[in-house]
Design an enzyme around this catalytic site. Structure first.
Site, PDB file in Angstrom:
ATOM      1  N   LYS A   1       5.228   9.242   8.957  1.00 24.92           N
ATOM      2  CA  LYS A   1       4.941   8.745  10.291  1.00 24.92           C
ATOM      3  C   LYS A   1       5.945   9.214  11.339  1.00 24.92           C
ATOM      4  O   LYS A   1       5.782  10.275  11.927  1.00 24.92           O
ATOM      5  CB  LYS A   1       4.811   7.222  10.269  1.00 24.92           C
ATOM      6  CG  LYS A   1       3.676   6.726   9.372  1.00 24.92           C
ATOM      7  CD  LYS A   1       3.524   5.234   9.436  1.00 24.92           C
ATOM      8  CE  LYS A   1       2.478   4.700   8.483  1.00 24.92           C
ATOM      9  NZ  LYS A   1       1.105   5.124   8.805  1.00 24.92           N
TER      10      LYS A   1
ATOM     11  N   ASP B   1       9.579   2.727  -0.519  1.00 18.83           N
ATOM     12  CA  ASP B   1       8.590   3.367   0.341  1.00 18.83           C
ATOM     13  C   ASP B   1       8.850   2.949   1.791  1.00 18.83           C
ATOM     14  O   ASP B   1       8.485   1.858   2.215  1.00 18.83           O
ATOM     15  CB  ASP B   1       7.186   2.951  -0.112  1.00 18.83           C
ATOM     16  CG  ASP B   1       6.088   3.605   0.718  1.00 18.83           C
ATOM     17  OD1 ASP B   1       6.406   4.272   1.713  1.00 18.83           O
ATOM     18  OD2 ASP B   1       4.904   3.436   0.366  1.00 18.83           O
TER      19      ASP B   1
ATOM     20  N   TYR C   1       0.855  -1.188   0.000  1.00 13.52           N
ATOM     21  CA  TYR C   1       0.000   0.000   0.000  1.00 13.52           C
ATOM     22  C   TYR C   1       0.889   1.235   0.000  1.00 13.52           C
ATOM     23  O   TYR C   1       1.773   1.367   0.844  1.00 13.52           O
ATOM     24  CB  TYR C   1      -0.889  -0.002   1.242  1.00 13.52           C
ATOM     25  CG  TYR C   1      -1.777   1.200   1.373  1.00 13.52           C
ATOM     26  CD1 TYR C   1      -2.880   1.367   0.542  1.00 13.52           C
ATOM     27  CD2 TYR C   1      -1.524   2.170   2.347  1.00 13.52           C
ATOM     28  CE1 TYR C   1      -3.713   2.471   0.677  1.00 13.52           C
ATOM     29  CE2 TYR C   1      -2.344   3.272   2.484  1.00 13.52           C
ATOM     30  CZ  TYR C   1      -3.443   3.419   1.652  1.00 13.52           C
ATOM     31  OH  TYR C   1      -4.266   4.514   1.779  1.00 13.52           O
TER      32      TYR C   1
END
Length: 436
Positions: A274, A246, A151
């Site tokens: 994050k 990623d 994702y």
């Protein structure tokens, strides 16, 4: 903490959920929060500190979500709170440059040598979609290769066989994504080098980039097979495509320099998020200067964001990344030992109870798959017993342990978790397996 399965009162959370449903689709602002995959009503969190979250009814839980990763130093870590408070006194946002942006960039570059220049954005989705735009501009090509179950945010071209909430709800893609856009993304099995070689052979000089989670976290935790990441690096270099790693989830979590450090990987572009914001909204895309200098105002690739590099996120990020740098040896040793103890301890209780479990872990992220076979890609993960996971999740919640509400999400812990929390979690799992 008691692991007794006394019924928890969620009356206040129930009222709050009913109110939320009047304003938000499903009562949530991010789909997995709805608990649809595990059953039951989601508690509403009121506050958190260290390794614990407390819901609106006063129930206290050991937290293995950690705001989906960034709370690596625990909730309400005092240096982060103090940094945010100091920054807020000067205003939450200016829409102009501040010194704190370059201060945080210096720390990131020190941990990620492959990032020669970067740009801050406000989310991981922004970071990945901007990196892909840059890769297409740099190569003059259109096709992107991603991997099934990975994702990379909810941008149109990336919701092709995505993980995370898409996998949780069994959605093959997403309504509203034009076929013409989806056709530009080719999803291949993770950990299968031959599939990538075949894709390059079938579409010569058309593939702009390969993007992947170096450790999959959004189909559950799935580590790369030995040599897999370096094979992708060699293939993309040979074929003139960019390699985009990623690290929104793995960045600063599996090592100070993330998966790039852990696996000695040198990609063209990296995305982060994050933890870099210390729990506040932030994203980063960066990499080789020759590509990053293609961004406006230096080059023809346009990307912008009014709140990019906002001072609150920069302050929280400086406090978090700075602490990780200055205490790296003790932090990462502690994370490794604690994560190993809880992941293996729960798995051992499952084995005693005759429960089919496969445990995948890399550093302080892991998944207990309710699956008796090894899990090396999304198809393997999809064979898991999601109903059994849902029962386990509810049983653990009743015993004061908050796990990610999906079989297809990784669990996380931070430095605030200690022996007491590990012991309580294992005891809770022992009772949960017996009750199943």
């Amino acid at each position: 903490m008691s692991t007794k399965a006394a019924p928890l009162v969620h009356a206040r959370s129930h009222v709050l959920q009913q109110r939320a449903e009047r304003y938000f689709p499903g009562g949530v602002n991010s789909p997995v929060r709805a608990f649809r995959a595990v059953g039951g009503a989601p508690p509403f969190v009121e506050r958190a500190e260290g390794a614990f979250v407390v819901d609106a009814d006063g129930n206290r839980y050991i937290d293995y979500v950690g705001s989906w990763g960034p709370m690596i130093l625990g909730h309400a870590f005092p240096p982060v709170v103090e940094a945010i408070e100091r920054a807020a006194r000067n205003s939450a946002s200016f829409g102009a440059s501040t010194a704190s942006e370059a201060d945080l960039a210096e720390r990131i570059v020190a941990c990620y040598p492959a990032i020669e220049k970067m740009r801050f954005v406000s989310s991981g989705t922004e970071a990945t979609m901007s990196a892909i735009r840059l890769a297409r501009a740099a190569t003059g090509r259109k096709i992107i290769i991603k991997f099934e179950g990975c994702y990379h945010g909810h941008a149109d071209g990336l919701l092709v066989k995505a993980g995370s909430g898409v996998a949780t709800f069994g959605i093959p893609g997403s309504a509203g994504v034009p076929e013409e856009i989806a056709a530009l993304t080719h999803a291949l099995p993770y950990n299968d080098v031959a599939a990538v070689e075949s894709a390059f052979d079938a579409r010569p000089n058309t593939i702009a980039a390969v993007i992947l989670e170096p450790v999959v976290g959004n189909a559950g935790c799935i580590p790369p097979a030995p040599g897999y990441l370096h094979a992708l690096r060699e293939l993309t270099t040979r074929e003139g495509a960019l390699l985009i790693v990623d690290e929104v989830m793995t960045g600063f979590r599996v090592a100070l320099g993330g998966a790039c450090e852990l696996y000695s990987l040198d990609p063209d572009l990296i995305t982060l998020g994050k933890i870099v914001g210390g729990g506040l909204p932030v994203g980063v895309f960066g990499g080789k200067q020759k590509y990053m200098d293609m961004l406006a105002p230096l080059g023809p690739v346009y990307q912008a964001g009014t709140l990019s590099g906002n001072p609150l996120a920069m302050a929280a990020g400086l406090a978090t990344v700075g602490y990780l740098q200055e205490h790296a040896v003790e932090v990462y040793a502690r994370l490794e030992s604690t994560a190993r103890a809880v992941a293996e301890g729960v798995a051992a209780e499952g084995e005693k109870a005759g429960v089919a479990l496969t445990t995948n872990r890399v550093g302080a992220m892991w998944t207990w798959f309710f699956n008796e076979d090894p899990v090396a890609n999304y198809d393997d993960a999809a064979e898991s017993d999601t109903a059994e996971f849902g029962r386990f999740h509810r049983a653990m919640l009743d015993r004061g342990v908050w796990l990610p509400p999906s079989q297809f999400e990784a669990a996380f812990l931070g430095t605030a978790h200690g022996d007491a929390e590990v012991h309580a979690t294992i005891e809770a799992a022992k009772e949960a397996f017996r009750a199943a």
